[in-house]
Design an enzyme around this catalytic site. Structure first.
Site, PDB file in Angstrom:
ATOM      1  N   ASP A  86       0.822  -1.207   0.000  1.00 37.29           N
ATOM      2  CA  ASP A  86       0.000   0.000   0.000  1.00 37.29           C
ATOM      3  C   ASP A  86       0.857   1.259   0.000  1.00 37.29           C
ATOM      4  O   ASP A  86       1.368   1.676   1.042  1.00 37.29           O
ATOM      5  CB  ASP A  86      -0.927  -0.010   1.217  1.00 37.29           C
ATOM      6  N   ASP A 294      -1.699   5.342  -5.769  1.00 37.81           N
ATOM      7  CA  ASP A 294      -2.020   4.508  -4.616  1.00 37.81           C
ATOM      8  C   ASP A 294      -2.204   3.047  -5.011  1.00 37.81           C
ATOM      9  O   ASP A 294      -3.177   2.690  -5.671  1.00 37.81           O
ATOM     10  CB  ASP A 294      -3.305   5.056  -3.983  1.00 37.81           C
TER      11      ASP A 294
END
Length: 440
Positions: A86, A294
């Site tokens: 992440d 992201d």
């Protein structure tokens, strides 16, 4: 932004399984002098120069479905853990077993190198300031951390430190969250999958590793890929186009200062540039409107006015090629309301207009099957439901543009922390894995 984001996770072996599909806090540089010139990360690694210290390039394979995940070892003796990759989160965490008869990912009671961080520690007091919710002091005077995400999931527990291993490379004294409470849309994810925070924050895994850059490549063909720490100089890899990271040091209510933010400059649909005011593509005085790359979010989300402009143009250019769903009450994942009916017997889409995201000095083109996503379990007569893979941030209550990993497939994504830039190059990621010897 973070994990469990919009029900997606990433794995580091690039076992892509979205935690709903992206490694600690280092105060000083770690010179891993005990490492051999070549380090094996599951398969193999290649040594490369980095400044005055020769650091090994570390490669890890991964797989994905909704999130990107990687496989690491934590604790002493080592316990194998699976973590979502992440780039939108700082604090790495594992679901910890602190009481009997509880399923978990990591058992700190079985690790002789595990230690908890007291709330009086400078790490707890100063290095959690960029968290959405700063750390606090629990009844046992330990550093209590809580992370929450846009899909309303959250995890909380104790800031801790332990040893991690990646492909034979030991990373001692790594800070992470040892979580024993939380809410997730998927309880199995929260119990069996951790999160590898990879943003620019001081407690992120990549910061603690002290590598100057990392890269990943996600295959759209076989749900595999590679995550690589260190320099990338392969003859078969196209030159990257670099876009600078945007940095705002002021504390603004809607701005994530440690995200990988880039300058969004426009959108092309089938070669036609949308008419958008430049001001709407840039952060305003509150920080709303930043653009973040992201890996912890599956799809791409745009602020309302920009999403509407893209949706209308895409509808206009696909009229007669695709049949609209015609159900105004159906919104996929709460933010994706442009959906179509595609016959279950149809093996491929018609030729669709390419959508190109334009950044300063670089572009990301989304075409073919990456433009539409078949919604699992949704059938209308003899048709499946396929939704446009761009969504409306406003419907999520998120004041930002988010470039998700679905649109990063078959792109070499390089995050250069020294020169503060993001590199992009189109590449067949399944072939890249083979060339790197991962055999995926």
């Amino acid at each position: 932004m973070g994990t469990s984001k919009f029900n997606q996770i990433l794995l580091l072996f690039f076992h892509l399984h979205l935690l709903q599909i992206s490694c600690s806090v280092f105060v000083h540089s770690k010179k891993q002098s005990n490492l051999s010139p070549t380090i094996m990360f599951e398969l193999k690694s290649q040594q490369i120069p980095s400044g005055s210290i020769r650091r090994p390039t570390s490669k890890l394979p991964f797989h994905h479905n909704v999130s990107l995940t990687v496989s690491l070892l934590a604790g002493t003796p080592p316990q194998r853990v699976t973590m979502v990759l992440d780039t939108g989160s700082e604090l790495s965490w594992l679901h910890c077993k602190k009481t009997p008869n509880v399923n978990s990912l990591f058992n700190p009671l079985h690790s002789t190198s595990y230690s908890q961080i007291p709330c009086s520690s400078p790490v707890c007091q100063t290095r959690t300031r960029d968290f959405t919710i700063p750390a606090s002091c629990d009844p046992n005077k330990l550093c209590h951390v809580l992370v929450s995400y846009a899909d309303a999931s959250s995890m909380e527990g104790t800031l801790a430190m332990d040893n991690f291993q990646m492909g034979g490379s030991s990373i001692p004294g790594t800070f992470f969250g040892c979580m024993d409470q939380g809410f997730s849309s998927s309880e199995s994810d929260s119990m069996t999958t951790g999160l590898l925070g990879m943003n620019r924050g001081s407690l992120s895994f990549v910061t603690q590793m002290n590598y100057p850059k990392f890269s990943y490549c996600i295959s759209g063909r076989d749900a595999s890929g590679v995550l690589l720490f260190g320099e990338v100089n392969f003859a078969w890899l196209k030159p990257r186009s670099y876009t600078p990271m945007v940095k705002i040091t002021s504390h603004l209510p809607y701005y994530d200062r440690v995200a990988y933010s880039v300058q969004f400059e426009g959108i092309k649909v089938g070669g036609k540039i949308l008419s958008l005011p430049k001001s709407i593509l840039q952060p305003d005085h509150t920080g709303a409107g930043q653009t973040m790359v992201d890996s912890g979010t599956q799809f791409t989300f745009l602020l309302g006015p920009v999403y509407t402009a893209l949706k209308n143009e895409y509808l206009a250019q696909t009229r007669g090629k695709l049949k609209e769903l015609g159900d105004p009450n159906f919104v996929f994942q709460g933010a994706m309301d442009l959906c179509y009916r595609v016959p279950l017997t149809q093996k491929s889409y018609p030729v669709l207009p390419t959508v190109t995201l334009m950044f300063k000095d670089a572009e990301m083109s989304v075409s073919a099957e990456r433009l539409l996503y078949r919604v699992p379990g949704e059938v209308r007569g003899s048709d499946g439901v396929h939704c446009f893979t761009f969504g409306n941030s406003d419907l999520l209550g998120v004041e930002a543009y988010i470039i998700g990993h679905h649109h990063q497939q078959n792109m070499w994504m390089e995050f250069d922390l020294v020169q503060s830039r993001v590199g992009l190059a189109e590449v067949r990621c399944d072939l890249a894995s083979q060339r790197l010897g991962l055999g995926l």
